[in-house]
Design a protein around this motif. Structure first.
Motif, short mmCIF file in Angstrom:
data_model
loop_
_atom_site.label_atom_id
_atom_site.label_comp_id
_atom_site.label_asym_id
_atom_site.label_seq_id
_atom_site.Cartn_x
_atom_site.Cartn_y
_atom_site.Cartn_z
N LYS A 59 131.29 18.74 52.69
CA LYS A 59 131.77 18.04 51.58
C LYS A 59 131.16 18.52 50.38
N ALA A 60 132.31 18.92 49.33
CA ALA A 60 131.68 19.46 48.03
C ALA A 60 132.37 18.27 47.06
N VAL A 61 131.33 18.21 45.98
CA VAL A 61 131.76 17.29 45.00
C VAL A 61 131.29 17.68 43.59
N ARG A 62 132.07 16.99 42.58
CA ARG A 62 131.92 17.39 41.31
C ARG A 62 130.60 16.61 40.78
N HIS A 63 130.22 17.21 39.28
CA HIS A 63 129.38 16.61 38.56
C HIS A 63 129.68 16.32 37.32
N PRO A 64 129.41 14.96 36.53
CA PRO A 64 129.86 14.51 35.38
C PRO A 64 129.79 15.56 34.33
N ARG A 65 128.64 16.53 34.59
CA ARG A 65 128.40 17.39 33.50
C ARG A 65 129.55 18.48 33.35
N TYR A 66 130.15 18.70 34.45
CA TYR A 66 131.14 19.80 34.49
C TYR A 66 132.44 19.16 34.63
N PRO A 67 133.04 18.27 33.91
CA PRO A 67 134.24 17.54 34.16
C PRO A 67 135.37 18.50 34.56
N ASP A 68 135.55 19.77 33.98
CA ASP A 68 136.45 20.57 34.35
C ASP A 68 136.17 21.30 35.58
N GLN A 69 135.29 21.15 36.31
CA GLN A 69 135.00 22.01 37.31
C GLN A 69 135.29 21.63 38.46
N ALA A 70 135.97 22.02 39.51
CA ALA A 70 136.36 21.48 40.79
C ALA A 70 135.07 20.83 41.52
N ASP A 71 134.08 21.67 41.51
CA ASP A 71 132.71 21.14 42.33
C ASP A 71 131.78 21.65 41.96
N ALA A 72 130.45 21.33 42.13
CA ALA A 72 129.01 21.92 41.95
C ALA A 72 128.07 21.60 43.00
N ARG A 73 128.26 20.91 43.99
CA ARG A 73 127.34 20.57 44.85
C ARG A 73 128.30 20.49 46.42
N SER A 74 127.09 20.69 47.29
CA SER A 74 127.93 20.71 48.77
C SER A 74 126.97 20.02 49.80
N SER A 75 127.46 19.55 50.77
CA SER A 75 126.60 19.47 51.96
C SER A 75 127.41 19.92 53.07
N ILE A 76 126.71 20.63 54.06
CA ILE A 76 127.56 21.56 55.10
C ILE A 76 126.68 21.46 56.21
N ILE A 77 127.55 21.11 57.54
CA ILE A 77 126.77 21.34 58.64
C ILE A 77 127.51 22.34 59.42
N LEU A 78 126.88 23.24 60.44
CA LEU A 78 127.58 24.21 61.09
C LEU A 78 127.22 23.59 62.41
N ASP A 79 128.05 23.58 63.22
CA ASP A 79 128.23 23.21 64.61
C ASP A 79 127.97 24.15 65.67
N TYR A 80 126.67 24.25 66.00
CA TYR A 80 126.29 25.32 67.22
C TYR A 80 125.89 24.69 68.57
N GLY A 81 126.63 23.70 68.66
CA GLY A 81 126.51 22.67 70.09
C GLY A 81 125.32 22.04 69.75
N ASP A 82 124.66 21.48 70.81
CA ASP A 82 123.70 20.36 70.97
C ASP A 82 122.32 20.79 70.79
N SER A 83 122.04 22.23 70.80
CA SER A 83 120.58 22.69 70.91
C SER A 83 120.11 23.39 69.31
N VAL A 84 121.20 23.52 68.28
CA VAL A 84 121.15 24.04 67.11
C VAL A 84 121.34 23.12 66.08
N ARG A 85 120.37 22.63 65.04
CA ARG A 85 120.79 22.04 63.84
C ARG A 85 120.70 22.95 62.72
N CYS A 86 122.01 22.96 62.08
CA CYS A 86 122.07 24.13 60.85
C CYS A 86 122.79 23.05 59.87
N ALA A 87 121.85 22.96 58.78
CA ALA A 87 122.26 22.18 57.77
C ALA A 87 121.98 22.82 56.34
#
Length: 359
Positions: free
Chosen positions: A215-243
């Protein structure tokens, strides 16, 4: 402690230079060339033969500051001057890469700026054009060549951490997005310009993930910018947490600024403070700590920094591979397509959103 120090001293942090360096022609003379490419090549003794930019003044200024012998009037002149014996460094925006690579000489060697085009489909077309002209090409994913990252990867390969079970990247920093005039025109920013480096490095470390949530989101400081922050999870099955938790708009510092990468395994771990992100304008050195087999944490003295060292190392690997001195092209464009597809999938995940709870 002596044992862990001796082991850490063996971890790889650099890349050998080619025995016969090829002259480099740089096409595109933006800020990254001034701040990273040219300082890296000068530090490591890689010759730069010429420059070209649509803004002639930018090229002239760089040539004067870094003693580059030639500034070319047109891109065709630059391509002809470099020929098949030199190396092209295409430090260009993604939208113009395809047209540029179609003009490269057959059998030439090229380092291509990331991202490899605007999206995965464009990357596929760029690689097809390079293959058609038999160009040996690497993508400038230089995070894989940062001394600290090479040391972590080497530790993983040597089994110091055992089985990797956790990869965590956390940023709460201030990125001066306003420095880049082209950013407001982009349909997405954080994933294709910044997180792409982490996604590429993680692919090199852990292999291909099963899927990606983002999920990538904007910030009010950059109203003309598509996004500036992200939260990402990569799924490597149930043994590795990758965030990855990536906030580039934190401006309440220096207190509580954070830029860390942590790798945890069943036998050990690494903790990296990413100094060049703590203050983008005035970076500080990185700090890498490692522990394994129940011993105390120990700091590994780093022999270089991402800027400028890694920019020279990615170029060195390309030149050595072209000369037969390296048996692997680490950031081969054919591998980079997978990173581009991963970014595309992350952006699609961001657009679709999560699962809505039942009422």
């Amino acid at each position: 402690m002596a044992r862990i120090s001796e082991t850490l001293a063996t971890l790889r942090q650099s890349w050998p230079m080619p025995s016969r360096p090829r002259p480099i022609t740089i096409i595109g003379c933006g800020g990254i060339v001034r701040d990273a490419h040219l300082p890296a090549y000068r530090k490591m003794g890689l010759p730069v033969a010429g420059l070209f930019d649509v803004n002639r003044e930018s090229a002239d200024a760089l040539a004067a500051d870094f003693d580059v012998p030639a500034v070319h009037a047109t891109i065709d002149e630059a391509i002809a001057a470099c020929g098949a014996e030199g190396v092209f460094d295409l430090a260009l925006p993604p939208a113009v890469l395809l047209d540029t690579v179609r003009h490269l000489p057959e059998g030439s060697v090229a380092l291509v700026q990331k991202p490899l085009g605007p999206d995965g489909d464009a990357a596929r077309s760029i690689v097809a054009a390079l293959d058609e002209r038999k160009v040996t090409a690497a993508t400038n994913f230089q995070l894989r060549f940062t001394p600290s990252m090479m040391a972590i990867e080497d530790a993983v390969r040597k089994g110091l951490f055992g089985e990797v079970v956790d990869v965590d990247i956390h940023l709460a920093v201030y990125m001066p997005w306003e420095l880049w005039s082209f950013i407001p025109h982009m349909p997405a920013v954080e994933l294709p310009l910044h997180s792409i480096h982490y996604l590429d490095w993680i692919r090199g470390l852990l292999g291909e993930p099963d899927s990606i949530y983002a999920k990538a989101v904007r910030h009010p400081r950059y109203p003309d910018q598509a996004d500036a922050r992200s939260s990402i999870i990569l799924d490597y099955g149930d043994s590795v947490r990758c965030a990855l938790s990536l906030n580039h708009t934190y401006n309440k510092g220096p207190r509580h600024v954070d830029a860390t990468i942590r790798i945890e395994g069943t036998k050990g771990a690494a903790h990296l403070t990413v100094g060049y992100l703590i203050d983008y304008v005035r970076p500080v050195p990185e700090r890498l700590e490692i522990c394994f087999e129940g011993q105390e944490w120990a700091e590994l003295p780093l022999t270089g920094e991402r800027v400028p060292d890694s920019f020279a190392y990615v170029q060195a690997n390309l030149q050595r591979f072209a000369a037969g001195e390296d048996d692997r092209l680490v950031t081969d464009v054919h591998d980079s397509i997978r990173t581009m597809f991963l970014v595309d999938a992350g952006l699609e995940s961001s657009r679709r959103g999560g699962v809505v709870p039942k009422a």
